[in-house]
Design a protein around this motif. Structure first.
Motif, PDB file in Angstrom:
ATOM      1  N   TRP A  67       6.043 -16.611  33.977  1.00 44.21           N
ATOM      2  CA  TRP A  67       5.379 -15.326  34.201  1.00 44.21           C
ATOM      3  C   TRP A  67       4.510 -14.928  33.012  1.00 44.21           C
ATOM      4  N   THR A  68       4.959 -15.248  31.809  1.00 45.66           N
ATOM      5  CA  THR A  68       4.184 -14.901  30.619  1.00 45.66           C
ATOM      6  C   THR A  68       2.897 -15.702  30.548  1.00 45.66           C
ATOM      7  N   ALA A  84      10.810 -16.782  32.499  1.00 47.50           N
ATOM      8  CA  ALA A  84       9.992 -15.829  31.741  1.00 47.50           C
ATOM      9  C   ALA A  84       8.718 -16.483  31.231  1.00 47.50           C
ATOM     10  N   ARG A  88      10.066  -7.375  30.851  1.00 49.96           N
ATOM     11  CA  ARG A  88      11.220  -8.234  31.150  1.00 49.96           C
ATOM     12  C   ARG A  88      12.555  -7.522  31.002  1.00 49.96           C
ATOM     13  N   ASP A 143       0.745 -13.449  32.626  1.00 49.18           N
ATOM     14  CA  ASP A 143       0.579 -12.127  32.007  1.00 49.18           C
ATOM     15  C   ASP A 143       1.200 -12.170  30.617  1.00 49.18           C
ATOM     16  N   PRO A 144       0.389 -12.301  29.583  1.00 50.27           N
ATOM     17  CA  PRO A 144       0.935 -12.361  28.227  1.00 50.27           C
ATOM     18  C   PRO A 144       1.771 -11.148  27.842  1.00 50.27           C
ATOM     19  N   PHE A 175       3.968  -9.744  29.910  1.00 49.37           N
ATOM     20  CA  PHE A 175       5.185  -9.723  30.722  1.00 49.37           C
ATOM     21  C   PHE A 175       6.443  -9.431  29.900  1.00 49.37           C
ATOM     22  N   PRO A 176       6.563  -9.921  28.658  1.00 44.13           N
ATOM     23  CA  PRO A 176       7.773  -9.599  27.882  1.00 44.13           C
ATOM     24  C   PRO A 176       8.043  -8.103  27.749  1.00 44.13           C
TER      25      PRO A 176
END
Length: 284
Positions: free
Chosen positions: A183-184, A180, A194, A187-188, A190-191
């Motif tokens: 990916w974050t 995670a 998720r 892309d901040p 992304f959470p």
């Protein structure tokens, strides 16, 4: 009614890609199905043109719309209507983008997805750069499959700085904290993707100021709630528009949960809700 946002999904279900994570990969519509889709879209476009209130539209076809001339024409025509605030479409960008010269760039927007293995990287990147040169608002995204990470990193490094790169969590995948974090870093937000959002009972704009419409004009609150509110073309949906809580346990798709009011994503994506462009892009 002052403003209505419409998620339109007609019968089109064919796509020119064969992504392993998509059930509509390389599906072919018959000529009869394509004619029906074209007629449905033209009817919808005529309805929008006849309205006297503000309208925003996101086309979310199961297949790829921009390889079909009627979608390109509809987007261009709708962008020139004074009461249309935004018209956007989800696309794989496989078609040339020169058609956008016939649209109003202040109204048109594209939600583009890169599918590694389906298109040469340089070709996709070139389309993104051309959209930037043409002044067409767009976001670019990728599915967070493990094998896509390096491609995503390359995209983030080579896309114009002002282009938002979003990452959709792969359906059904549980990400470790380390995964995670990778990916974050790209892309901040992304959470948000998720894990599914618990949504039952939460206030949602769908069914009040946002609706889903299919090719027959059947109106639902969103793509993920089957209950029918009425029909677009006989106006029966209008009396059903009202605030109502979400009836689903969870919402795991951006085009759904972006409208959940407690998440505050209309502030996060102010001015770019339909095309998935954050308002504070330069500060991310």
């Amino acid at each position: 009614m002052e403003h209505l946002t419409i998620l339109y999904r007609g019968p089109l279900a064919s796509c020119d890609y064969d992504c392993p994570y998509c059930p509509f990969a390389k599906r072919r519509d018959t000529p009869q199905q394509l004619r029906a889709d074209r007629a449905a879209l033209e009817r919808f476009t005529e309805w929008v043109a006849d309205q006297d209130h503000r309208v925003s539209i996101l086309f979310t076809p199961w297949g790829e719309g921009l390889i079909r001339s009627w979608y390109r024409r509809a987007l261009a025509e709708l962008s020139h209507l004074p009461h249309v605030e935004r018209v956007a479409i989800q696309t794989n960008l496989s078609h040339r983008v020169s058609w956008t010269s016939g649209a109003d760039p202040s109204k048109l927007a594209l939600w583009a997805t890169y599918h590694p293995g389906q298109v040469p990287y340089e070709r996709f990147l070139g389309k993104c750069r051309e959209l930037t040169e043409r002044g067409i608002r767009h976001s670019v995204g990728i599915v967070g499959e493990p094998g896509h990470l390096e491609a995503a990193r390359r995209l983030r490094a080579e896309l114009p700085a002002g282009t938002y790169l979003w990452v959709n969590a792969a359906e059904g995948r549980a990400y470790s904290e380390e995964e995670a974090a990778c990916w974050t870093a790209l892309d901040p937000l992304f959470p948000l993707s998720r894990r599914p959002h618990a949504s039952r009972g939460l206030a949602c704009r769908t069914g009040e100021t946002v609706v889903s419409v299919d090719g027959e004009g059947t109106v639902r609150r969103c793509h993920f709630v089957p209950a029918v509110l009425g029909n677009l073309y006989d106006g029966s949906f209008r009396d059903a528009l009202a605030p109502r809580p979400c009836p689903q346990d969870t919402c795991d798709c951006h085009i759904g949960y972006v409208h959940l009011e407690p998440l505050g994503l209309y502030d996060t994506f102010a001015g770019g809700v339909l095309e998935r462009v954050p308002a504070l892009l330069g500060q991310m």
